[in-house]
Every structure is written in structure tokens, then in C-alpha cells.
Design a protein around this motif. Structure first.
Motif, PDB file in Angstrom:
ATOM      1  N   UNK A  33       1.059  -1.217  -0.148  1.00  0.00           N
ATOM      2  CA  UNK A  33       0.162   0.168   0.172  1.00  0.00           C
ATOM      3  C   UNK A  33       0.715   1.132   0.266  1.00  0.00           C
ATOM      4  N   UNK A  34       0.568   2.047  -0.464  1.00  0.00           N
ATOM      5  CA  UNK A  34       1.263   3.353   0.021  1.00  0.00           C
ATOM      6  C   UNK A  34       0.456   4.167   1.455  1.00  0.00           C
ATOM      7  N   UNK A  35       1.521   4.881   2.263  1.00  0.00           N
ATOM      8  CA  UNK A  35       2.181   4.859   3.104  1.00  0.00           C
ATOM      9  C   UNK A  35       2.060   6.652   2.354  1.00  0.00           C
ATOM     10  N   UNK A  36       0.741   7.483   3.841  1.00  0.00           N
ATOM     11  CA  UNK A  36       1.103   8.856   4.209  1.00  0.00           C
ATOM     12  C   UNK A  36       2.728   8.581   5.434  1.00  0.00           C
ATOM     13  N   UNK A  37       2.648  10.056   5.522  1.00  0.00           N
ATOM     14  CA  UNK A  37       4.347  10.048   5.924  1.00  0.00           C
ATOM     15  C   UNK A  37       3.648  11.865   6.492  1.00  0.00           C
ATOM     16  N   UNK A  38       4.243  11.331   8.358  1.00  0.00           N
ATOM     17  CA  UNK A  38       3.494  12.477   9.118  1.00  0.00           C
ATOM     18  C   UNK A  38       4.982  13.337   9.034  1.00  0.00           C
ATOM     19  N   UNK A  83       7.196   8.242  10.042  1.00  0.00           N
ATOM     20  CA  UNK A  83       7.636   8.946   9.901  1.00  0.00           C
ATOM     21  C   UNK A  83       8.883   8.673   8.956  1.00  0.00           C
ATOM     22  N   UNK A  84       8.788  10.033   7.969  1.00  0.00           N
ATOM     23  CA  UNK A  84      10.341   9.182   6.980  1.00  0.00           C
ATOM     24  C   UNK A  84      11.558   9.299   7.523  1.00  0.00           C
ATOM     25  N   UNK A  85      12.628   9.032   7.591  1.00  0.00           N
ATOM     26  CA  UNK A  85      13.563   9.098   8.175  1.00  0.00           C
ATOM     27  C   UNK A  85      14.481   8.085   6.961  1.00  0.00           C
ATOM     28  N   UNK A  86      15.848   8.993   6.449  1.00  0.00           N
ATOM     29  CA  UNK A  86      16.852   8.809   5.186  1.00  0.00           C
ATOM     30  C   UNK A  86      18.085   8.732   5.924  1.00  0.00           C
ATOM     31  N   UNK A 114       8.549   4.857   9.766  1.00  0.00           N
ATOM     32  CA  UNK A 114       8.516   4.098  11.556  1.00  0.00           C
ATOM     33  C   UNK A 114       7.782   4.693  11.675  1.00  0.00           C
ATOM     34  N   UNK A 115       6.869   3.692  12.453  1.00  0.00           N
ATOM     35  CA  UNK A 115       5.963   4.669  13.293  1.00  0.00           C
ATOM     36  C   UNK A 115       6.216   5.058  14.422  1.00  0.00           C
ATOM     37  N   UNK A 116       5.731   6.446  14.270  1.00  0.00           N
ATOM     38  CA  UNK A 116       6.102   7.373  15.430  1.00  0.00           C
ATOM     39  C   UNK A 116       5.263   7.056  17.181  1.00  0.00           C
ATOM     40  N   UNK A 117       4.865   6.281  17.646  1.00  0.00           N
ATOM     41  CA  UNK A 117       4.186   6.251  18.194  1.00  0.00           C
ATOM     42  C   UNK A 117       4.577   4.950  19.298  1.00  0.00           C
ATOM     43  N   UNK A 118       5.240   3.975  18.298  1.00  0.00           N
ATOM     44  CA  UNK A 118       5.873   2.894  19.038  1.00  0.00           C
ATOM     45  C   UNK A 118       7.392   3.018  18.234  1.00  0.00           C
ATOM     46  N   UNK A 121      10.046   0.226  12.790  1.00  0.00           N
ATOM     47  CA  UNK A 121       9.976   0.151  11.427  1.00  0.00           C
ATOM     48  C   UNK A 121       9.263  -1.071  10.876  1.00  0.00           C
ATOM     49  N   UNK A 122       8.760   0.291   9.999  1.00  0.00           N
ATOM     50  CA  UNK A 122       7.362  -0.836   8.829  1.00  0.00           C
ATOM     51  C   UNK A 122       7.915  -1.233   7.798  1.00  0.00           C
ATOM     52  N   UNK A 123       9.232  -0.534   7.622  1.00  0.00           N
ATOM     53  CA  UNK A 123       9.823  -0.566   6.279  1.00  0.00           C
ATOM     54  C   UNK A 123      10.878   0.172   6.049  1.00  0.00           C
TER      55      UNK A 123
END
Length: 174
Positions: A33-38, A83-86, A114-118, A121-123
Motif C-alpha cells: 500500500x502507499x504510505x502517508x508521511x507525518x 515518520x520518514x527517515x533517510x 517508522x511508526x512514531x508511536x512505538x 520500523x515498518x519498511x
């Protein structure tokens, strides 16, 4: 159709193909799925670059890449997103600069959602952009042969190509 118009259309088509190829090693699939970025965070330890000239060339990369990613991810930004981390590969930065962005030189990095809550790392993806892909990001009225590989214009094109590759990956692959 005029030759210049044909060249512009060919360049745009090739740019789309190049971005798809920039996703080397990506874990993205058509089923993903496409992901949204916070939020967007770019890490590049520019001070670790061995070459002073290369460090100077890339000094603003974290901020510039964050800005380019925000532009590319319009429509995918959401306060409830991941959260998008590069993490940019500093060795790749040195090599790209020292090789003058020869065809095999790349801007490369690891991208994590990354899930900011916990903080899970999702992907994780490996994304890169080559000099050839950057050339395709130059404005259509710019003659590629006239652009120095260490110019601000080429720097912007490399950053743009990398940001486009990241955005395509986050949206579920090209």
C-alpha cells in the motif's frame, strides 16, 4: 512534431523510467500500500566526508533533501502517517563528487518508514540516484553537455532525482 518537442517528450518518458530504476534494492511491491508521511528527517554526516571539497559541495544536503522530499510527497503528507527517515551514505557522496558524477557514481541511502508511536520500523528501502537519472531531472531547456557536474544546477538535479525515487517508493513502488 518538432525535434525539440520530441526531445522534451523523450526526456520526460526517460525520467519516469529512470526513477523506476532508481529504486535499486527496494522492497516495494505492486501489492504494497502507499504510505502517508507525518515527518521527514534526513541524516547525512557531511563532516565525515574525507574530501573538503566534497564536504563543501554537500554541506546543505540534509535540509535541501528534506525540502525536495516534502515537495515530492505533497498529497502523501498526513499528521497521522509514518515518520520518514533517510540516512544518506557518506561514502557514496564522496565517490560521487570525486568521480565527477560519472555514470556509476550515485547518491545513495537507506530509507525507513517508522511508526512514531512505538518507533517500530515498518519498511526499509535502499534508494539511489545516478548521474544519468539526475541529467533527466534538469530543466528541458538545459543542454546536459553544458552543465558542470559540480554546479548548483546539477546538485539540485541529483537531489531531485533522489527525492523522486524516495517518493515513488513510499507511494508503493513504481
Amino acid at each position: 512534431m518538432a525535434q525539440k518537442e520530441w526531445d522534451m517528450r523523450l526526456r520526460a518518458t526517460m525520467a519516469g523510467a529512470a526513477v523506476a530504476l532508481a529504486l535499486v534494492g527496494s522492497a516495494a511491491t505492486a501489492d504494497e500500500p502507499p504510505y502517508s508521511v507525518s515527518s521527514i528527517t534526513v541524516q547525512a554526516n557531511v563532516t565525515a566526508i574525507g574530501s573538503e571539497a566534497a564536504a563543501e559541495f554537500w554541506r546543505d544536503l540534509p535540509t535541501d533533501l528534506e525540502d525536495a522530499l516534502a515537495r515530492e510527497l505533497v498529497g502523501s503528507l498526513d499528521p497521522e502517517g509514518l515518520a520518514l527517515l533517510v540516512a544518506v551514505d557518506e561514502l557514496a557522496l564522496t565517490e560521487a563528487f570525486e568521480l565527477g558524477f560519472a555514470d556509476d557514481a550515485r547518491l545513495a541511502g537507506r530509507v525507513q518508514l517508522v511508526d512514531p508511536a512505538d518507533r517500530r520500523v515498518e519498511r526499509t528501502y535502499e534508494v539511489s540516484a545516478s548521474a544519468r537519472e539526475a541529467e533527466l531531472m534538469l530543466p528541458p531547456d538545459v543542454e546536459v553537455e553544458t552543465v558542470s557536474r559540480t554546479s548548483a544546477e546539477f546538485y539540485d538535479a541529483v537531489v531531485g532525482a533522489f527525492a523522486r525515487g524516495v517518493a515513488e517508493t513510499v507511494r508503493g513502488g513504481a
